[in-house]
Design a protein around this motif. Sequence first.
Motif, short mmCIF file in Angstrom:
data_model
loop_
_atom_site.label_atom_id
_atom_site.label_comp_id
_atom_site.label_asym_id
_atom_site.label_seq_id
_atom_site.Cartn_x
_atom_site.Cartn_y
_atom_site.Cartn_z
N MET A 1 45.22 33.42 26.39
CA MET A 1 45.48 34.25 27.56
C MET A 1 45.05 35.68 27.28
SD MET A 1 46.91 31.99 29.40
CE MET A 1 48.34 32.05 30.44
N THR A 3 43.02 37.58 29.39
CA THR A 3 42.76 38.42 30.57
C THR A 3 43.84 38.25 31.64
OG1 THR A 3 41.48 36.70 31.64
CG2 THR A 3 40.27 38.20 30.21
N SER A 5 43.20 37.73 34.68
CA SER A 5 42.76 36.60 35.51
C SER A 5 43.40 35.30 35.08
CB SER A 5 41.25 36.43 35.43
OG SER A 5 40.62 37.54 35.94
N GLU A 6 43.43 35.09 33.77
CA GLU A 6 44.01 33.85 33.26
C GLU A 6 45.50 33.78 33.57
OE1 GLU A 6 40.97 32.70 29.65
OE2 GLU A 6 42.68 33.95 29.18
N LEU A 9 45.86 32.83 37.25
CA LEU A 9 45.63 31.38 37.40
C LEU A 9 46.88 30.60 36.99
CD1 LEU A 9 43.53 29.11 37.90
CD2 LEU A 9 42.80 29.37 35.54
N ASP A 10 47.47 31.04 35.90
CA ASP A 10 48.65 30.37 35.35
C ASP A 10 49.86 30.50 36.28
OD1 ASP A 10 50.23 29.09 33.51
OD2 ASP A 10 50.71 30.91 32.41
N GLN A 13 49.75 28.51 39.42
CA GLN A 13 50.12 27.10 39.20
C GLN A 13 51.62 26.91 39.40
OE1 GLN A 13 48.14 24.68 38.70
NE2 GLN A 13 46.30 25.72 38.02
N ARG A 63 59.80 21.64 33.16
CA ARG A 63 59.01 20.44 32.93
C ARG A 63 59.73 19.47 32.01
NH1 ARG A 63 53.71 20.85 34.28
NH2 ARG A 63 53.00 22.94 34.74
N ARG A 66 57.08 18.78 28.13
CA ARG A 66 57.16 19.55 26.88
C ARG A 66 58.38 20.46 26.90
NH1 ARG A 66 54.98 24.01 29.57
NH2 ARG A 66 52.88 23.78 30.36
N LEU A 70 55.70 28.96 28.38
CA LEU A 70 55.26 30.26 27.88
C LEU A 70 54.61 31.16 28.92
CD1 LEU A 70 53.71 29.08 24.49
CD2 LEU A 70 55.98 29.96 24.89
N GLY A 71 54.31 30.62 30.09
CA GLY A 71 53.56 31.40 31.08
C GLY A 71 54.20 32.74 31.41
N LEU A 74 54.91 35.20 28.27
CA LEU A 74 53.69 35.84 27.77
C LEU A 74 53.27 37.01 28.65
CD1 LEU A 74 51.39 32.88 26.62
CD2 LEU A 74 52.42 34.64 25.18
N THR A 118 38.16 32.66 38.68
CA THR A 118 39.54 32.23 38.81
C THR A 118 39.90 31.95 40.27
OG1 THR A 118 40.12 33.59 36.92
CG2 THR A 118 41.92 32.91 38.35
N MET B 40 45.63 22.42 33.80
CA MET B 40 45.48 23.87 33.92
C MET B 40 46.84 24.56 33.91
SD MET B 40 42.61 25.75 34.40
CE MET B 40 41.42 25.08 35.55
N THR B 42 49.72 26.72 31.29
CA THR B 42 49.54 27.79 30.30
C THR B 42 48.76 27.31 29.08
OG1 THR B 42 51.73 28.51 30.99
CG2 THR B 42 50.79 29.60 29.08
N ILE B 45 44.99 26.71 30.00
CA ILE B 45 44.26 27.95 30.24
C ILE B 45 44.01 28.68 28.94
CG2 ILE B 45 44.34 30.18 31.40
CD1 ILE B 45 46.21 28.86 33.49
N ALA B 46 45.05 28.73 28.07
CA ALA B 46 44.93 29.43 26.79
C ALA B 46 43.86 28.79 25.91
CB ALA B 46 46.27 29.46 26.08
N LYS B 50 39.71 26.74 31.97
CA LYS B 50 38.98 27.31 33.10
C LYS B 50 37.48 27.07 32.92
CE LYS B 50 38.68 31.79 33.82
NZ LYS B 50 39.08 33.19 34.06
N GLY B 76 51.40 17.14 28.95
CA GLY B 76 52.24 16.95 27.78
C GLY B 76 51.49 16.76 26.48
#
Lengths: 182, 131
Positions: A1, A3, A5-6, A9-10, A13, A63, A66, A70-71, A74, A118, B40, B42, B45-46, B50, B76
């Motif tokens: 991650m 930028t 932009s990323e 995008l995250d 979502q 979720r 997992r 972290l979105g 971060l 993006t 897509m 976290t 994307i990391a 993209k 997952g």
Amino acid sequence: MRTLSEHILDIAQNSTRAGAKMIEIIVEESKKKDLCSLTISDNGCGMDEETLKQATNPFFTSRTTRKVGLGLPLLKQKAEDAGGSFSLKSEPGKGTKLRAEFQLSNIDRPPMGDIWDTLYLLFLSYRDIQLVYRHVTANGEFSISTSELNEALGDVSWQEKEIRNGIIELIKANLGEIGAAK
Amino acid sequence: MTKIKSLADLRKMKEEVQSKIKLRENSDNSGQLVQIKVGMATCGIASGAKDTMKFFIEELEQEAIDAVVTQTGCMGFCYAEPTVEVILPNKEPVIFGHVGKEKVHEIVDAYIKRGELVDGIIPVNFKTIDD
């Protein structure tokens, strides 16, 4: 991650996963105030107080695939590292509003990145969601939305090369025009 | 070609190329198309999902394959990001891990075009003969 932009995008979502039908992304730059802010609001399912408190905890997620999420943490860390702030407001059933501020001149401010790519990928993937992007600088503002693109492009597939390049060029040219930060 | 700077320019460009390009795939016939879902979240994307999605769009275009490329959440398999789910018409979905530029080419060339399996499949939906 690396930028902003990323991150956009995250976070977008998250909104789509919350069942949002409308997502508004606003980037505002002010050299005068030495500030760059990112605001994302949606009309998704929202969060209750308990979830909201936990949202920026990296070891919390809604979720089941997992155990970490972290979105948001971060992005919060990035904002705070760059002399800015982070806030998250939400109401169950109404939606969520996120705001991250960065000091524009701060060396730790993440670069904007290829926001045109993006946005294109978001527009392409979520054509049924009304997505609005607005970018404001001292020189003016630019905005683009799913409904505007739908109206201009009608029923063609946005995956086609000409259309893809057209959308990307439109965003790139206009952001260049208003002198958007890199 | 003229520069596209407004929605009106975009509309004009569309009208010029309209006869050459495809209409939007509606969901009714999506079962007949190749579907690509790029993870897509976290983690994806990391790890560069993209770019992976962009590579897929470009590669499929070059090979003139009708396909719908879209995004999905985290499946997952964060250790194997970027992950991609490929659904060929009338086939079970297959998930590939560590999909960088090279892998995109391999998947399009071997799996999508010729139906040959390539390395890097994450076995999640396999069935044994007892099932």
